[in-house]
Design a protein around this motif. Structure first.
Motif, PDB file in Angstrom:
ATOM      1  N   LEU A 257      47.864  37.459  29.281  1.00 22.09           N
ATOM      2  CA  LEU A 257      48.065  36.069  28.839  1.00 22.09           C
ATOM      3  C   LEU A 257      46.854  35.191  29.115  1.00 22.09           C
ATOM      4  O   LEU A 257      46.524  34.303  28.338  1.00 22.09           O
ATOM      5  N   SER A 258      46.204  35.413  30.266  1.00 28.53           N
ATOM      6  CA  SER A 258      45.037  34.589  30.581  1.00 28.53           C
ATOM      7  C   SER A 258      44.157  35.327  31.584  1.00 28.53           C
ATOM      8  O   SER A 258      44.626  36.240  32.280  1.00 28.53           O
ATOM      9  N   LEU A 259      42.908  34.919  31.588  1.00 32.20           N
ATOM     10  CA  LEU A 259      41.943  35.571  32.468  1.00 32.20           C
ATOM     11  C   LEU A 259      41.061  34.482  33.079  1.00 32.20           C
ATOM     12  O   LEU A 259      40.423  33.719  32.361  1.00 32.20           O
ATOM     13  N   ASP A 260      41.082  34.398  34.389  1.00 35.74           N
ATOM     14  CA  ASP A 260      40.215  33.437  35.086  1.00 35.74           C
ATOM     15  C   ASP A 260      38.952  34.207  35.487  1.00 35.74           C
ATOM     16  O   ASP A 260      38.932  34.939  36.478  1.00 35.74           O
ATOM     17  N   ASP A 261      37.914  34.060  34.657  1.00 34.64           N
ATOM     18  CA  ASP A 261      36.675  34.829  34.866  1.00 34.64           C
ATOM     19  C   ASP A 261      36.014  34.510  36.189  1.00 34.64           C
ATOM     20  O   ASP A 261      35.306  35.330  36.755  1.00 34.64           O
ATOM     21  N   ASP A 262      36.231  33.302  36.643  1.00 30.31           N
ATOM     22  CA  ASP A 262      35.581  32.854  37.861  1.00 30.31           C
ATOM     23  C   ASP A 262      36.185  33.566  39.082  1.00 30.31           C
ATOM     24  O   ASP A 262      35.474  34.098  39.942  1.00 30.31           O
ATOM     25  N   ALA A 263      37.516  33.588  39.112  1.00 30.63           N
ATOM     26  CA  ALA A 263      38.209  34.168  40.271  1.00 30.63           C
ATOM     27  C   ALA A 263      38.507  35.655  40.090  1.00 30.63           C
ATOM     28  O   ALA A 263      38.925  36.326  41.046  1.00 30.63           O
ATOM     29  N   GLY A 264      38.354  36.168  38.854  1.00 35.39           N
ATOM     30  CA  GLY A 264      38.749  37.557  38.605  1.00 35.39           C
ATOM     31  C   GLY A 264      40.249  37.720  38.727  1.00 35.39           C
ATOM     32  O   GLY A 264      40.741  38.642  39.379  1.00 35.39           O
ATOM     33  N   LEU A 265      40.986  36.787  38.113  1.00 40.60           N
ATOM     34  CA  LEU A 265      42.452  36.851  38.151  1.00 40.60           C
ATOM     35  C   LEU A 265      42.974  36.901  36.723  1.00 40.60           C
ATOM     36  O   LEU A 265      42.597  36.065  35.893  1.00 40.60           O
ATOM     37  N   ALA A 266      43.827  37.877  36.450  1.00 41.86           N
ATOM     38  CA  ALA A 266      44.409  37.986  35.109  1.00 41.86           C
ATOM     39  C   ALA A 266      45.911  37.839  35.218  1.00 41.86           C
ATOM     40  O   ALA A 266      46.527  38.435  36.096  1.00 41.86           O
ATOM     41  N   THR A 267      46.494  37.054  34.314  1.00 36.49           N
ATOM     42  CA  THR A 267      47.961  36.951  34.256  1.00 36.49           C
ATOM     43  C   THR A 267      48.429  37.807  33.087  1.00 36.49           C
ATOM     44  O   THR A 267      47.992  37.619  31.944  1.00 36.49           O
ATOM     45  N   ILE A 268      49.277  38.782  33.435  1.00 30.24           N
ATOM     46  CA  ILE A 268      49.652  39.819  32.457  1.00 30.24           C
ATOM     47  C   ILE A 268      51.171  39.915  32.409  1.00 30.24           C
ATOM     48  O   ILE A 268      51.844  39.853  33.445  1.00 30.24           O
ATOM     49  N   GLN A 269      51.717  40.121  31.205  1.00 28.15           N
ATOM     50  CA  GLN A 269      53.172  40.276  31.084  1.00 28.15           C
ATOM     51  C   GLN A 269      53.606  41.613  31.708  1.00 28.15           C
ATOM     52  O   GLN A 269      52.890  42.625  31.633  1.00 28.15           O
ATOM     53  N   ALA A 270      54.808  41.582  32.283  1.00 27.12           N
ATOM     54  CA  ALA A 270      55.220  42.700  33.143  1.00 27.12           C
ATOM     55  C   ALA A 270      55.507  43.999  32.399  1.00 27.12           C
ATOM     56  O   ALA A 270      55.492  45.077  32.994  1.00 27.12           O
ATOM     57  N   GLY A 271      55.771  43.915  31.090  1.00 26.55           N
ATOM     58  CA  GLY A 271      56.100  45.142  30.360  1.00 26.55           C
ATOM     59  C   GLY A 271      54.881  45.886  29.847  1.00 26.55           C
ATOM     60  O   GLY A 271      55.032  46.925  29.186  1.00 26.55           O
ATOM     61  N   ALA A 272      53.669  45.404  30.147  1.00 29.27           N
ATOM     62  CA  ALA A 272      52.459  46.090  29.659  1.00 29.27           C
ATOM     63  C   ALA A 272      52.312  47.445  30.352  1.00 29.27           C
ATOM     64  O   ALA A 272      52.365  47.522  31.578  1.00 29.27           O
ATOM     65  N   GLN A 273      52.150  48.497  29.563  1.00 31.33           N
ATOM     66  CA  GLN A 273      51.910  49.827  30.136  1.00 31.33           C
ATOM     67  C   GLN A 273      50.426  49.944  30.472  1.00 31.33           C
ATOM     68  O   GLN A 273      49.590  49.191  29.971  1.00 31.33           O
ATOM     69  N   GLY A 274      50.098  50.938  31.313  1.00 30.37           N
ATOM     70  CA  GLY A 274      48.730  51.104  31.783  1.00 30.37           C
ATOM     71  C   GLY A 274      47.679  51.032  30.682  1.00 30.37           C
ATOM     72  O   GLY A 274      46.768  50.179  30.736  1.00 30.37           O
ATOM     73  N   PRO A 275      47.777  51.900  29.653  1.00 29.94           N
ATOM     74  CA  PRO A 275      46.725  51.891  28.619  1.00 29.94           C
ATOM     75  C   PRO A 275      46.633  50.559  27.885  1.00 29.94           C
ATOM     76  O   PRO A 275      45.537  50.115  27.552  1.00 29.94           O
ATOM     77  N   ASP A 276      47.796  49.888  27.651  1.00 33.94           N
ATOM     78  CA  ASP A 276      47.769  48.589  26.941  1.00 33.94           C
ATOM     79  C   ASP A 276      46.953  47.571  27.717  1.00 33.94           C
ATOM     80  O   ASP A 276      46.093  46.894  27.173  1.00 33.94           O
ATOM     81  N   LEU A 277      47.258  47.475  29.003  1.00 32.45           N
ATOM     82  CA  LEU A 277      46.600  46.397  29.749  1.00 32.45           C
ATOM     83  C   LEU A 277      45.137  46.726  30.035  1.00 32.45           C
ATOM     84  O   LEU A 277      44.281  45.840  29.998  1.00 32.45           O
ATOM     85  N   GLU A 278      44.839  48.019  30.272  1.00 34.59           N
ATOM     86  CA  GLU A 278      43.422  48.367  30.505  1.00 34.59           C
ATOM     87  C   GLU A 278      42.604  48.099  29.250  1.00 34.59           C
ATOM     88  O   GLU A 278      41.482  47.586  29.326  1.00 34.59           O
ATOM     89  N   GLU A 279      43.182  48.434  28.083  1.00 37.18           N
ATOM     90  CA  GLU A 279      42.434  48.237  26.843  1.00 37.18           C
ATOM     91  C   GLU A 279      42.140  46.746  26.634  1.00 37.18           C
ATOM     92  O   GLU A 279      41.016  46.358  26.313  1.00 37.18           O
ATOM     93  N   GLN A 280      43.153  45.903  26.890  1.00 35.71           N
ATOM     94  CA  GLN A 280      42.953  44.453  26.702  1.00 35.71           C
ATOM     95  C   GLN A 280      41.955  43.892  27.712  1.00 35.71           C
ATOM     96  O   GLN A 280      41.139  43.031  27.378  1.00 35.71           O
ATOM     97  N   LEU A 281      41.995  44.413  28.939  1.00 35.49           N
ATOM     98  CA  LEU A 281      41.041  43.926  29.953  1.00 35.49           C
ATOM     99  C   LEU A 281      39.632  44.460  29.683  1.00 35.49           C
ATOM    100  O   LEU A 281      38.647  43.714  29.764  1.00 35.49           O
ATOM    101  N   ASN A 282      39.550  45.765  29.345  1.00 39.57           N
ATOM    102  CA  ASN A 282      38.238  46.382  29.118  1.00 39.57           C
ATOM    103  C   ASN A 282      37.464  45.651  28.008  1.00 39.57           C
ATOM    104  O   ASN A 282      36.254  45.482  28.080  1.00 39.57           O
TER     105      ASN A 282
END
Ligand code: FAD
Length: 553
Positions: free
Chosen positions: A168-193
């Motif tokens: 949902l959001s990424l705070d580049d400064d703090a390195g904090l990402a807010t992610i929905q809880a149903g994201a599976q490993g590959p989904d969230l890594e792909e979006q972050l990568n």
């Protein structure tokens, strides 16, 4: 329909992917020698889905209508396949029963909410109507964390978080990402990568488990030495509870009373449904390497990992297998061809000439990440640290192979079940001073249990996840038993292993959680008062036990 994908109802992973032994010439002889099982005979096929007798859904039309109002018409599903997929996790106990058509209490309906607000409405609806809600992530747990009590009379709703899969959001400064809880490993890594970041959480179940499930079970990934366990990675979260929405802001640290964040970690759906998690993320590293090493014995390997843990070296993975698991790894290797065949044979001769007993050999993988110069420096430090323990570097080849294949390993369990062997895992953590005696105690207890049930079996172990004060020991065990009451004998073995953990000063589980599988020993793990405190917490938040009843304590 919902578009959310699930694993096979009867086993691990996706249809069309399976373990094959034909290209691994040492595997069939290994299994025959160790447990007396001839795996070259064709495997038994699980029942076909239409051979199952699925208990009818008891969802009334009135409740169905109200659920549709909350999540939308298409997101309320009562088809048998969906209900069966959501009934259990993937422990050997789950798989043996489901393959035999013993389904137990199956959820009456599966719902797929599309927002936090819908989840909160579902929780309120369940409490107001005295229904049971069981949150469902990827369904990969092996602790019986999804299973409804057999005698549950109330309507059971499985809440599948699969539609909530976005960063949902990424705070580049703090390195904090807010992610929905149903994201599976590959989904969230792909979006972050894509944005140059990684979560760095890679459990072996990565491909089929979710962020919410990781938090709810206190999961740990293979690179936890650098990134931490999910308990360290989780900084804030949002959870729908019977009292309303719990909001925990992402804070680096706080002293505002007992940690509510820690109460949610490992709560297995008993306190509410996690919808968003704010996690610490890291820049994708320039270099990532897994190096392989041999040690003359498991004991030497443990001592080396301890020295790494208390040194200034920063590794991502520190893993060493005992001689049994090392032999198993060699047996699952593909036929070596050309030069590599001679290199392997030559290496073994060389080690024998140095006085090593090849049967005691312990294989180790150590991970390095960061800038090129950082990785070079870390490798040199590790080389110096392991040398006094006989550690011998064998390069990146086996480590790269392990890294590529690690998510395929779970398919072996289905292959063995088809051929009459039940295999599962149990892991513990204990202080360094207790690890080797604990290991010896577990092996002895497991062998005694196998003799008691008069079945051939195998147990093997690796050390993973090192901490300053101790480490995790991860045991895999199997018994050859093709009979319908295999679980009775498996239980004798499982009990022996768990009780040896406690007797040896370890915990019941380092990262697979409690569910119903480990709850019988909770008092031994955290004391009767500890169990009482957790019960009071659960009963205070959820007095009518509408949320995943019967789990943890
Ligand atoms: P599920 O199995 O769907 O649910 C687990 C529990 O969490 C249930 O009680 C469920 O109700 C609850 N839950 C799920 N989502 C939510 C939510 N959003 N809010 C509240 N409660 C929720 N674990 C590791 O830690 N490391 C490993 O390396 C590892 N390897 C594994 C390998 C294999 C082959 C298998 C079968 C399992 C492995 N596991 C491992 C165990 C499992 O993958 C973890 O327990 C994982 O965290 C479960 O996540 P899930 O999304 O599949 O949760």
């Amino acid at each position: 329909m919902t578009g959310v994908k699930h694993m096979k109802w009867w086993g691990w992973g996706v249809d069309g992917v399976a373990f094959h032994y034909e290209d691994k010439p040492r595997f069939a002889p290994f299994v025959l020698e160790k447990v007396g099982l001839d795996i070259t005979t064709p495997g038994r096929q699980p029942l076909q889905f239409d051979e199952l007798t699925v208990p009818a859904s008891q969802l009334t039309e009135d409740l169905r209508g109200q659920l549709r109002e909350i999540v939308g018409e298409d997101q309320v599903v009562t088809e048998d396949l969906e209900r069966v997929v959501h009934a259990k996790g993937k422990s050997v106990r789950d798989l043996v029963r489901i393959r035999a058509g013993k389904l137990g209490r199956v959820p009456d309906v599966v719902v797929y909410p599309g927002s936090h607000e819908e989840v909160q409405s579902l929780v309120k609806f369940a409490v107001d109507n005295d229904l049971v809600l069981i949150p469902f992530g990827g369904g990969s747990n092996i602790a019986g964390s999804l299973e409804a009590p057999l005698n549950e009379q109330r309507t059971i709703i499985s809440v599948d978080l699969g539609r909530l899969d976005q960063v949902l959001s990424l705070d580049d400064d703090a390195g904090l990402a807010t992610i929905q809880a149903g994201a599976q490993g590959p989904d969230l890594e792909e979006q972050l990568n894509r944005r140059g970041w990684t979560l760095g959480h890679f459990p072996d179940s990565f491909t089929h488990s979710t962020l919410g499930g990781w938090v709810a079970t206190r999961s740990s990934g293979m690179q936890s030495d650098k990134y931490g366990d999910i308990a360290d990675i989780t900084r804030g979260l949002r959870m729908a509870t019977p009292e309303g929405t719990l909001e925990l802001r992402p804070l680096p640290s706080t002293s505002t009373g007992p940690s509510v964040r820690e109460m949610v970690l490992g709560s297995e759906g008993r306190l509410g449904i996690i919808t968003e998690v704010t996690v610490q993320v890291h820049r994708v590293p320039e270099v990532r390497e897994i190096q392989a090493y041999f040690f003359p014995s498991f004991a030497a390997g443990i001592r080396a990992m301890h020295d790494i843990a208390r040194s200034e070296a920063q590794v991502t993975v520190s893993r060493v297998s005992d001689d049994r698991e090392t032999a198993f790894s060699f047996a699952t290797q593909k036929q070596s061809k050309g030069m590599s065949k001679y290199v392997t044979a030559g290496l073994m001769k060389f080690l024998e000439a140095r006085g090593w007993d090849i049967d005691q050999l312990a294989m180790s993988f150590i991970g390095f990440e960061g800038s090129k110069s950082h990785v070079t420096r870390q490798k040199a430090m590790v080389k110096a640290l392991i040398a006094p323990h006989g550690g011998f570097g064998v390069g990146q080849g086996p480590g790269a192979l392990y890294d590529q294949k690690k998510f395929d390993t779970p398919y072996i369990r289905d292959f063995l079940l088809d051929r009459g062997a039940a295999a599962d895992v149990s892991e513990t953590a204990a202080p360094w001073s207790k690890l080797k005696p604990l290991y010896d105690g577990v092996i002895a207890a497991a062998e005694k249990a196998m003799a008691e049930v008069e079945r051939e079996g195998y147990i093997m172990c690796h050390l993973s996840h090192s901490y300053h004060s101790g480490a995790c020991l991860y045991f895999t065990f199997a018994i050859a038993d093709d009979s319908p009451d295999v679980l009775q004998r498996y239980d004798v073995l499982k009990r022996a292993v768990q009780e040896a953990f406690i007797a040896g000063g370890g915990t019941l589980s380092h990262h697979h959680a409690v569910g119903v599988e480990h709850s019988p020993w909770m008092e031994a793990d955290i004391s009767p008062v500890g169990v009482q405190m957790i019960s009071s917490l659960f009963n205070g938040v959820d007095p009518k036990q509408n949320l995943n009843p019967g789990k943890v304590v």
